[in-house]
Motif scaffolding. Structure first.
Motif, short mmCIF file in Angstrom:
data_model
loop_
_atom_site.label_atom_id
_atom_site.label_comp_id
_atom_site.label_asym_id
_atom_site.label_seq_id
_atom_site.Cartn_x
_atom_site.Cartn_y
_atom_site.Cartn_z
N ASP A 199 29.66 39.04 42.34
CA ASP A 199 29.62 40.66 41.07
C ASP A 199 29.66 41.86 41.86
O ASP A 199 30.37 42.73 41.07
CB ASP A 199 27.99 40.43 40.42
CG ASP A 199 27.45 39.29 39.94
OD1 ASP A 199 27.99 38.13 39.60
OD2 ASP A 199 26.12 39.10 39.98
N PHE A 200 29.71 42.33 42.65
CA PHE A 200 30.14 43.10 43.46
C PHE A 200 31.51 43.39 42.99
O PHE A 200 32.04 44.91 42.87
CB PHE A 200 29.47 44.13 44.74
CG PHE A 200 30.41 44.86 45.53
CD1 PHE A 200 29.44 46.18 45.16
CD2 PHE A 200 31.34 44.84 46.52
CE1 PHE A 200 30.00 47.60 46.02
CE2 PHE A 200 31.76 46.00 46.30
CZ PHE A 200 30.85 47.43 46.58
N ILE A 201 33.03 42.92 43.60
CA ILE A 201 33.53 42.89 43.48
C ILE A 201 34.33 42.49 42.30
O ILE A 201 34.91 43.64 42.25
CB ILE A 201 34.62 41.59 44.66
CG1 ILE A 201 34.26 41.75 46.04
CG2 ILE A 201 35.85 41.50 44.76
CD1 ILE A 201 34.42 42.51 46.79
N LEU A 202 33.62 42.42 41.69
CA LEU A 202 33.75 42.23 40.09
C LEU A 202 34.13 43.82 39.47
O LEU A 202 34.81 44.00 38.90
CB LEU A 202 33.04 41.12 38.72
CG LEU A 202 33.15 41.06 37.81
CD1 LEU A 202 34.75 40.56 37.28
CD2 LEU A 202 32.91 40.07 37.58
N HIS A 215 44.08 28.99 41.76
CA HIS A 215 45.18 29.37 42.05
C HIS A 215 45.86 30.81 41.36
O HIS A 215 45.35 31.65 40.33
CB HIS A 215 45.70 28.45 40.83
CG HIS A 215 45.53 26.88 41.42
ND1 HIS A 215 45.67 26.71 41.12
CD2 HIS A 215 46.53 26.66 42.62
CE1 HIS A 215 45.15 25.11 41.61
NE2 HIS A 215 45.64 24.49 42.53
N TRP A 216 46.53 31.62 42.00
CA TRP A 216 46.64 32.73 41.72
C TRP A 216 48.10 32.86 42.43
O TRP A 216 48.63 33.05 43.32
CB TRP A 216 46.18 33.99 41.89
CG TRP A 216 46.17 35.39 42.15
CD1 TRP A 216 46.18 35.76 39.61
CD2 TRP A 216 47.21 36.55 41.94
NE1 TRP A 216 46.46 36.99 39.93
CE2 TRP A 216 47.40 37.19 41.77
CE3 TRP A 216 48.48 36.45 43.28
CZ2 TRP A 216 48.06 38.38 41.53
CZ3 TRP A 216 48.80 37.48 43.66
CH2 TRP A 216 48.96 38.22 42.62
N PRO A 217 49.68 33.46 41.84
CA PRO A 217 49.49 33.89 40.59
C PRO A 217 49.19 33.24 39.23
O PRO A 217 49.68 33.62 37.76
CB PRO A 217 50.89 34.97 40.41
CG PRO A 217 52.01 34.03 41.82
CD PRO A 217 50.81 33.86 42.55
N GLY A 218 49.56 31.56 39.91
CA GLY A 218 50.00 30.73 38.49
C GLY A 218 48.61 30.39 38.32
O GLY A 218 47.37 30.86 38.84
N CYS A 219 48.68 28.92 37.23
CA CYS A 219 47.46 28.37 36.50
C CYS A 219 46.96 27.31 36.87
O CYS A 219 48.42 26.28 36.51
CB CYS A 219 48.28 29.39 35.41
SG CYS A 219 45.93 29.00 34.13
N ASN A 220 45.80 26.46 37.49
CA ASN A 220 45.80 25.56 38.12
C ASN A 220 47.03 24.80 38.56
O ASN A 220 47.93 23.50 38.05
CB ASN A 220 45.71 24.50 36.88
CG ASN A 220 43.95 25.64 36.00
OD1 ASN A 220 43.39 25.67 36.41
ND2 ASN A 220 43.90 25.40 34.78
N VAL A 249 39.76 35.82 42.41
CA VAL A 249 39.92 34.46 41.87
C VAL A 249 40.31 33.33 42.67
O VAL A 249 39.49 32.10 43.00
CB VAL A 249 41.41 34.73 40.79
CG1 VAL A 249 42.38 33.02 40.72
CG2 VAL A 249 41.63 34.71 39.73
N LYS A 250 40.80 34.42 44.08
CA LYS A 250 41.18 32.90 45.25
C LYS A 250 39.97 33.02 46.15
O LYS A 250 39.48 31.44 46.20
CB LYS A 250 42.22 34.17 45.71
CG LYS A 250 43.46 33.63 45.86
CD LYS A 250 44.68 32.08 45.27
CE LYS A 250 45.08 32.05 46.69
NZ LYS A 250 45.59 30.73 46.74
N TRP A 251 38.94 33.92 46.21
CA TRP A 251 38.07 33.42 46.87
C TRP A 251 36.39 33.89 46.02
O TRP A 251 35.10 33.39 47.22
CB TRP A 251 37.94 34.20 48.20
CG TRP A 251 39.63 34.37 49.08
CD1 TRP A 251 39.87 33.04 49.63
CD2 TRP A 251 40.84 34.89 48.73
NE1 TRP A 251 40.83 32.75 50.29
CE2 TRP A 251 41.82 34.27 49.84
CE3 TRP A 251 40.88 36.69 48.64
CZ2 TRP A 251 42.80 34.91 50.57
CZ3 TRP A 251 41.41 36.61 49.19
CH2 TRP A 251 42.95 36.18 49.87
N GLY A 252 36.78 33.69 45.30
CA GLY A 252 35.16 34.68 44.39
C GLY A 252 34.47 35.45 44.78
O GLY A 252 33.44 34.77 45.61
#
Length: 140
Positions: free
Chosen positions: A119-122, A40-45, A113-116
């Motif tokens: 490592d490259f994107i991180l 969830h983004w921008p919310g949380c859970n 967050v949304k699509w995981g």
């Protein structure tokens, strides 16, 4: 208080805030808390403010709150610096860079967050965060 003195304090607060964002992002990564708020983004859970607080939720949600607050500071700094010091050549460029890379890092963080994205994107997210920090620091 002189208007440029207030601008200077805003710039310092924005720079310190960017440092906190970088450290918070490193903490999120190091503690593997990136999924503390789920997908969830921008919310949380699924909530605006989470009602169940675990260590992972606390770390991830705190990072999001700090990022949002500092984002507002940076936009205010960029606009104010542009208007007050726009005659200094570097000011307009650094103001635009600070806002552009702030938005870029937020969007990449949201995508992570949304699509995981992996490592490259991180790594890209962290690299863009460093450019954003440098822009704010140089503007300061």
């Amino acid at each position: 208080m002189h208007i440029h003195k207030i601008l200077k304090w805003l710039a310092v607060a924005s720079t310190v805030g960017m440092l906190l964002i970088l450290l918070g992002g490193a903490l999120v990564t190091k503690t593997d808390s990136g999924m503390g708020c789920g997908r969830h983004w921008p919310g949380c859970n699924g909530q605006l403010i989470p009602d169940v607080i675990t260590a992972e939720v606390l770390i991830e949600f705190s990072h999001r709150l700090v990022t949002g607050a500092v984002g507002i500071l940076i936009v205010a700094l960029a606009v104010w610096a542009w208007k007050a010091l726009g005659h200094v050549r570097e000011t307009k460029f650094l103001s635009a860079m600070a806002v552009f890379f702030l938005i870029a890092q937020a969007l990449i963080g949201a995508a992570q967050v949304k699509w995981g994205q992996g490592d490259f994107i991180l790594a890209l997210h962290f690299g863009i965060s460093l450019i954003s920090f440098a822009s704010v620091l140089l503007l300061t």
